[in-house]
Motif scaffolding. Structure first.
Motif, short mmCIF file in Angstrom:
data_model
loop_
_atom_site.label_atom_id
_atom_site.label_comp_id
_atom_site.label_asym_id
_atom_site.label_seq_id
_atom_site.Cartn_x
_atom_site.Cartn_y
_atom_site.Cartn_z
N THR A 25 0.86 -1.19 0.00
CA THR A 25 0.00 0.00 0.00
C THR A 25 0.89 1.24 0.00
O THR A 25 1.99 1.24 0.56
N HIS A 78 5.77 3.59 1.27
CA HIS A 78 4.91 2.41 1.20
C HIS A 78 4.86 1.72 2.55
O HIS A 78 5.72 1.93 3.41
N GLY A 79 3.85 0.90 2.72
CA GLY A 79 3.73 0.09 3.92
C GLY A 79 4.45 -1.23 3.74
O GLY A 79 5.30 -1.38 2.86
N GLU A 102 2.03 4.77 1.23
CA GLU A 102 1.98 5.47 2.51
C GLU A 102 2.86 6.70 2.44
O GLU A 102 3.95 6.66 1.88
#
Length: 117
Positions: free
Chosen positions: A14, A91-92, A16
């Motif tokens: 995901t 990003h996560g 982020e």
């Protein structure tokens, strides 16, 4: 020397902490990273949509069979992190799915004759 295996790895994550600049750049390139961009390659192909929530990379990783799928996943995740860092995108956690193409069984649907047998 160990045998080499070819792995197909999908790395998912995901977005982020995207800056406005990174968000604008991703949105300007979204058409290049849609469903038609989904290809496995050593360089990897990045796919995402305009919602900018999730993304995925598709990689081909060739490594020693004895290192297994975990090593292939680690290599692909490292490539993804390097790519994302180069784009200036946060990003996560990354998650990977690995398929060993050398051990995968292919079920061919055989065509049987339509005879009287």
């Amino acid at each position: 020397m160990s045998a080499q295996h070819t792995y197909r790895v999908i790395v998912r994550g995901t977005w982020e902490g995207l800056t406005e600049e990174a968000r604008a750049r991703l949105l300007s390139e979204v058409e290049q990273h849609g469903l038609t961009a989904m290809q496995f390659s050593e360089e990897g192909s990045l796919t995402y949509d305009a919602a900018l929530k999730h993304f995925s990379f598709r990689y081909v990783v060739v490594s020693d069979a004895q290192d297994g799928e975990e090593m292939a996943a680690a290599i692909a995740e490292d490539r993804a992190e390097t790519d994302l860092k180069g784009r200036g995108c946060g990003h996560g956690e990354l998650r990977s799915t690995v398929t060993d193409m050398d051990t995968m069984k292919i079920n061919y649907k055989g065509r049987r004759g339509s005879g009287n047998g």
